[in-house]
Design an enzyme around this catalytic site. Structure first.
Site, PDB file in Angstrom:
ATOM      1  N   LYS A 116       8.859 -12.220   2.927  1.00 54.47           N
ATOM      2  CA  LYS A 116       9.188 -12.101   1.496  1.00 54.47           C
ATOM      3  C   LYS A 116      10.346 -12.996   1.097  1.00 54.47           C
ATOM      4  O   LYS A 116      10.441 -13.401  -0.053  1.00 54.47           O
ATOM      5  CB  LYS A 116       9.547 -10.653   1.155  1.00 54.47           C
ATOM      6  CG  LYS A 116       8.335  -9.773   1.064  1.00 54.47           C
ATOM      7  CD  LYS A 116       8.512  -8.618   0.123  1.00 54.47           C
ATOM      8  CE  LYS A 116       7.140  -8.058  -0.192  1.00 54.47           C
ATOM      9  NZ  LYS A 116       7.133  -6.863  -0.931  1.00 54.47           N
ATOM     10  N   LYS A 198      -2.612 -12.705   2.513  1.00 51.65           N
ATOM     11  CA  LYS A 198      -2.874 -11.298   2.179  1.00 51.65           C
ATOM     12  C   LYS A 198      -3.025 -11.115   0.652  1.00 51.65           C
ATOM     13  O   LYS A 198      -2.288 -11.727  -0.113  1.00 51.65           O
ATOM     14  CB  LYS A 198      -1.656 -10.502   2.699  1.00 51.65           C
ATOM     15  CG  LYS A 198      -1.662  -9.029   2.477  1.00 51.65           C
ATOM     16  CD  LYS A 198      -0.383  -8.414   3.041  1.00 51.65           C
ATOM     17  CE  LYS A 198       0.596  -8.106   1.926  1.00 51.65           C
ATOM     18  NZ  LYS A 198       0.773  -6.721   1.566  1.00 51.65           N
ATOM     19  N   LYS A 201       0.035  -7.347  -4.563  1.00 55.80           N
ATOM     20  CA  LYS A 201       0.199  -7.062  -5.980  1.00 55.80           C
ATOM     21  C   LYS A 201       1.336  -7.851  -6.608  1.00 55.80           C
ATOM     22  O   LYS A 201       1.461  -7.882  -7.820  1.00 55.80           O
ATOM     23  CB  LYS A 201       0.329  -5.554  -6.226  1.00 55.80           C
ATOM     24  CG  LYS A 201       1.542  -4.870  -5.651  1.00 55.80           C
ATOM     25  CD  LYS A 201       1.569  -3.424  -6.144  1.00 55.80           C
ATOM     26  CE  LYS A 201       1.906  -2.424  -5.076  1.00 55.80           C
ATOM     27  NZ  LYS A 201       3.285  -2.490  -4.604  1.00 55.80           N
TER      28      LYS A 201
HETATM   29  P1  ATP Z   1       4.040  -6.189  -2.785  1.00 53.17           P
HETATM   30  O1  ATP Z   1       3.349  -7.493  -2.887  1.00 53.17           O
HETATM   31  O2  ATP Z   1       4.673  -5.707  -4.059  1.00 53.17           O
HETATM   32  O3  ATP Z   1       4.887  -6.035  -1.572  1.00 53.17           O
HETATM   33  P2  ATP Z   1       1.678  -4.957  -1.717  1.00 53.17           P
HETATM   34  O4  ATP Z   1       0.441  -5.304  -2.475  1.00 53.17           O
HETATM   35  O5  ATP Z   1       1.876  -5.544  -0.373  1.00 53.17           O
HETATM   36  O6  ATP Z   1       2.905  -5.139  -2.655  1.00 53.17           O
HETATM   37  P3  ATP Z   1       2.669  -2.339  -1.046  1.00 53.17           P
HETATM   38  O7  ATP Z   1       3.282  -1.473  -2.081  1.00 53.17           O
HETATM   39  O8  ATP Z   1       3.584  -3.035  -0.112  1.00 53.17           O
HETATM   40  O9  ATP Z   1       1.692  -3.384  -1.671  1.00 53.17           O
HETATM   41  O10 ATP Z   1       1.611  -1.526  -0.221  1.00 53.17           O
HETATM   42  C1  ATP Z   1       1.034  -0.318  -0.581  1.00 53.17           C
HETATM   43  C2  ATP Z   1       0.015   0.065   0.466  1.00 53.17           C
HETATM   44  O11 ATP Z   1      -1.089  -0.843   0.395  1.00 53.17           O
HETATM   45  C3  ATP Z   1       0.539  -0.051   1.912  1.00 53.17           C
HETATM   46  O12 ATP Z   1       0.007   0.983   2.701  1.00 53.17           O
HETATM   47  C4  ATP Z   1       0.031  -1.367   2.369  1.00 53.17           C
HETATM   48  O13 ATP Z   1      -0.105  -1.468   3.774  1.00 53.17           O
HETATM   49  C5  ATP Z   1      -1.304  -1.424   1.666  1.00 53.17           C
HETATM   50  N1  ATP Z   1      -1.700  -2.826   1.462  1.00 53.17           N
HETATM   51  C6  ATP Z   1      -0.997  -3.750   0.782  1.00 53.17           C
HETATM   52  N2  ATP Z   1      -1.626  -4.941   0.800  1.00 53.17           N
HETATM   53  C7  ATP Z   1      -2.765  -4.740   1.531  1.00 53.17           C
HETATM   54  C8  ATP Z   1      -3.834  -5.587   1.931  1.00 53.17           C
HETATM   55  N3  ATP Z   1      -3.857  -6.863   1.570  1.00 53.17           N
HETATM   56  N4  ATP Z   1      -4.838  -5.066   2.658  1.00 53.17           N
HETATM   57  C9  ATP Z   1      -4.829  -3.759   3.020  1.00 53.17           C
HETATM   58  N5  ATP Z   1      -3.842  -2.906   2.692  1.00 53.17           N
HETATM   59  C10 ATP Z   1      -2.813  -3.384   1.960  1.00 53.17           C
END
Ligand code: ATP
Ligand code: LTN
Length: 330
Positions: A116, A198, A201
């Site tokens: 990050k 990946k 969001k």
């Molecule tokens: P950010 O980009 O804001 O860090 P993120 O999309 O990675 O957000 P998180 O809030 O970190 O989302 O994750 C919420 C849940 O979704 C966690 O359990 C995380 O492991 C899962 N998750 C996030 N991205 C993925 C992905 N690409 N595939 C599967 N699971 C995911």
């Protein structure tokens, strides 16, 4: 507590628009657990402020995230749904763990922090660096055994395990040792336009992800625009077919089908036909999900969070006091 009932804890940050990867990797695991186990699902707003947030937007996203938990099938009678900042034991325990459980060498290994921050480590907030310790506090406060998450969170849950063991070694039997649980297919959903990255969001390009609240026809268009691999054929192979394998995982996750089955059904399909079938699944999924989402009012959600706070606080305070007592604070 019933015999054999496990304690399950998970959470999502109210940052950005929750997407189908969050659903497939994490959320979709949760409702299946709530009939057998004691489930606690948290909207982790203190995690969200580790990077700058607009206050109005944060408030809105907390309610939206809780509604998404409900739309995904969490039942607020069976499970506890609450907001992290409503239970101050989380931040209190995080501080104590900073002092007696976590080491700088642990945090230096965390790949999410490295990914990050990239070249900008020095200007990142201390909170972003310390974020896994707050996550350990979330998990350990409740005697959690099972943490259903996506693959990128496994390392953080491992850290929570190490911290728990370290504290127990010094102060006796305070914490349960938790374990991450990830899905067989879909623990790591990749971006629609770049399957080496990946789906996230916080991605700036909205076409990389399908938000759970995207208009269904927008979800359909994003699938039709998703990249495919250079050679033809529908089969699962992460090296040879990264884009199609990712689409297969999305299909399986939203369509409730096994990847193996999908490959069989689409063995004679071209990319266009396959994408069209997946676009139907995505569109229908979004329609049903959003119908459920829209059936809750903000007032409903605020009430649910208030009730959740009371239930969570009771459990959390007990273990926090036990530890405070063990270390000489009370
Ligand atoms: P950010 O980009 O804001 O860090 P993120 O999309 O990675 O957000 P998180 O809030 O970190 O989302 O994750 C919420 C849940 O979704 C966690 O359990 C995380 O492991 C899962 N998750 C996030 N991205 C993925 C992905 N690409 N595939 C599967 N699971 C995911
Ligand atoms: N760090 C997690 C969110 C999170 C979490 C937790 C997940 C915070 N506390 C406790 C499971 C258990 C993430 O997905 N970014």
């Amino acid at each position: 507590m019933e015999k054999d009932e496990k304690i399950v804890f998970s959470g999502i940050q109210p940052s950005g628009k929750l997407n189908i990867a969050n659903y497939i990797g994490a959320l979709s695991q949760w409702p299946n657990l709530q009939d057998e186990d004691k489930c606690i699902f948290c909207v982790v707003d203190y995690h969200a402020i580790t990077v700058k947030k607009n206050p109005k937007e944060l408030r809105k996203r907390v309610i939206e995230t809780a509604k998404i938990y409900l739309a995904a099938g969490i039942d607020s009678e069976k499970s506890i749904i609450f907001k992290q900042s409503d239970v101050s034991a989380h931040t209190e325990l995080a501080w104590i763990l900073n002092c007696i459980g976590a080491r700088i060498s642990d945090l230096n290994k965390m790949t999410q922090f490295k990914d990050k921050t990239g070249e900008n480590k020095e200007s990142a907030s201390v909170g972003l660096y310390d974020y896994p310790v707050l996550m350990a506090a979330d998990i350990l406060l409740y005697g959690t055994e099972v943490v259903p998450v996506g693959e990128d969170q496994i390392q953080h849950v491992e850290l929570a395990r190490d911290i728990a063991k370290r504290v127990n070694n010094t102060y006796g039997d305070i914490f349960t040792i938790p374990k991450a649980v990830v899905k067989k297919d879909g623990a790591r959903i990749m971006s629609l336009l770049d399957p080496s990255k990946k789906m996230s969001k916080s991605d700036e390009n909205e076409n990389n992800a399908i938000a759970l609240l995207d208009k269904p026809e927008v979800g359909r268009k994003k699938i039709m625009k998703a990249v495919t691999d250079s050679n033809t054929g529908i089969y699962f192979n992460l090296e040879d077919k990264p884009a199609i394998s990712n689409l297969l995982n999305i299909y399986a996750g939203l369509g409730n089908r096994e990847v193996k089955r999908l490959v069989k059904d689409h063995k004679d399909s071209g990319y266009g036909e396959f994408k069209n079938a997946l676009a139907d699944v995505v569109e229908n999924f979004l329609i049903t999900f959003q119908e459920k989402y829209n059936s809750y009012s903000d007032e409903n959600v605020l009430e649910i969070l208030e009730k959740g706070k009371e239930r969570a606080e009771k459990i959390a305070q007990e273990r926090l006091n036990k530890l405070k007592n063990a270390i000489g604070i009370i």
